[in-house]
Design an enzyme around this catalytic site. Structure first.
Site, PDB file in Angstrom:
ATOM      1  N   THR A  45       2.581   3.534  -6.852  1.00 55.31           N
ATOM      2  CA  THR A  45       2.681   4.032  -5.490  1.00 55.31           C
ATOM      3  C   THR A  45       1.975   5.381  -5.470  1.00 55.31           C
ATOM      4  OG1 THR A  45       4.205   4.482  -3.655  1.00 55.31           O
ATOM      5  CG2 THR A  45       4.901   5.205  -5.847  1.00 55.31           C
ATOM      6  N   VAL A  92       0.865  -1.177   0.000  1.00 56.89           N
ATOM      7  CA  VAL A  92       0.000   0.000   0.000  1.00 56.89           C
ATOM      8  C   VAL A  92       0.898   1.223   0.000  1.00 56.89           C
ATOM      9  CG1 VAL A  92      -1.859   1.236   1.169  1.00 56.89           C
ATOM     10  CG2 VAL A  92      -1.722  -1.267   1.348  1.00 56.89           C
ATOM     11  N   CYS A  93       0.626   2.163  -0.915  1.00 53.86           N
ATOM     12  CA  CYS A  93       1.343   3.440  -0.955  1.00 53.86           C
ATOM     13  C   CYS A  93       2.858   3.215  -1.053  1.00 53.86           C
ATOM     14  CB  CYS A  93       0.948   4.275   0.265  1.00 53.86           C
ATOM     15  SG  CYS A  93       1.340   6.030   0.145  1.00 53.86           S
ATOM     16  N   THR A  94       3.636   3.833  -0.169  1.00 52.64           N
ATOM     17  CA  THR A  94       5.098   3.735  -0.246  1.00 52.64           C
ATOM     18  C   THR A  94       5.628   2.394   0.237  1.00 52.64           C
ATOM     19  OG1 THR A  94       5.199   4.898   1.885  1.00 52.64           O
ATOM     20  CG2 THR A  94       5.540   6.206  -0.116  1.00 52.64           C
TER      21      THR A  94
END
Length: 317
Positions: A124, A104-106
């Protein structure tokens, strides 16, 4: 038998990255025959503090059993976590045993540091996409996608996009009906297409120069026209060569790319929200040829207009 999900945390993780996917699996587990079993993990176990100051209880990942799916969350602490050899070793080990590895994300940076994204498509948070591509040039970064699946590896964009990814995983595991009912319980869209843009084209191209901000608005209102560099330059009273150079510097892309992105955004909105024929939408948005628009959709969204329309209908179903 429950589907085992490992949730990998580290100091200064983003709380919603963890909470969003956890809620999706929890709710889906109450609706489907196979419940999910969530296990928060960290290097040393115990309480792990998020960037908000709130903490979650975890178990040491050295003591963890195998998982069907490993989810690596993002957050401010991802930079430090990337340099942890034990954490990287844990991710690489489970990449060889788990059915799916997700971020998730970074959290994508941790998968990249472990070598799991080399040669794959990934995404990302849009603000970090350039850094991901620069640091790991072997990754094919899809900067706008909400989530991307490339084989057993799933990556998602910033924060709430983790929920979209989790719903896609639920649908893969338990079927579309459970995925849709889970989304209804969470009061979110079901099956928001992974290739959908994270943000609007005008927001992405926000210019620091007023005359180009006005020009972008003019372009969006005149998509049916033949929008050549000469036409655009004349709108702002500049020579074509000077215009192209200054536009790229201010907006961050060529005039042709900006025009295409605005056409794609307008076309997608009409494809998703109307019953107009694809051919008519191609004309209205300046593509004119539906095949040309289809190729542009495949490049940008990785699916043709017809698939985008079907996915939008699913959201309303």
């Amino acid at each position: 038998m429950p589907i085992r999900i490992g949730l990998l945390l580290y100091p200064n993780f983003q709380l919603l990255d963890a909470a969003g996917v956890t809620a999706a699996f929890e709710i889906a587990g109450t609706l489907g025959e196979a419940a999910y079993e969530m296990t928060p993990l960290s290097q040393h176990g115990g309480l792990v503090r998020s960037s908000s100051g709130m903490a979650l209880e975890t178990v040491p990942f050295a003591t963890a059993r195998s998982f069907d799916t490993l989810v690596v969350v993002g957050g401010e602490g991802h930079v430090t976590a990337m340099d942890c050899p034990e954490l990287q070793g844990f991710i690489r080990h489970h990449a060889g045993t788990a059915r799916r590895i997700c971020s998730v994300c970074t959290g994508a940076f941790l998968l990249a540091a472990a070598g799991l994204l080399d040669g794959r498509r990934a995404t990302t948070h849009w603000q970090q996409a350039g850094a991901l591509k620069a640091r790991f040039p072997k990754i094919r970064v899809s900067a706008e996608a909400i989530h991307v699946q490339d084989g057993p590896v799933w990556t998602s964009a910033g924060i709430s996009a983790g929920i979209d990814m989790a719903l896609a995983l639920v649908t893969e595991d338990l079927g579309a009906d459970i995925g849709r009912r889970t989304a209804q319980q969470m009061v979110v869209f079901y099956h928001r297409p992974g290739g959908q843009s994270q943000f609007s084209a005008l927001l992405e191209m926000g210019s620091t120069q007023d005359r180009f901000s006005g020009l972008l608005g003019w372009i969006r209102s005149n998509l049916q026209q033949r929008l050549t560099v000469d036409v655009l330059a004349s709108q702002v009273g500049m020579s074509p060569r000077n215009f192209s150079r200054n536009f790229r510097g201010a907006v961050g892309m060529s005039p042709a790319r900006a025009v295409e992105k605005l056409r794609l955004e307008a076309a997608r909105e009409r494809v998703e929200r109307s019953t107009l024929p694809i051919e008519a939408i191609a004309v209205m948005t300046g593509f004119h040829d539906p095949e040309r628009m289809r190729r542009a959709f495949l490049r940008e969204f990785h699916q043709p207009p017809q698939a985008v329309r079907r996915n939008a209908a699913d959201n309303l179903g």
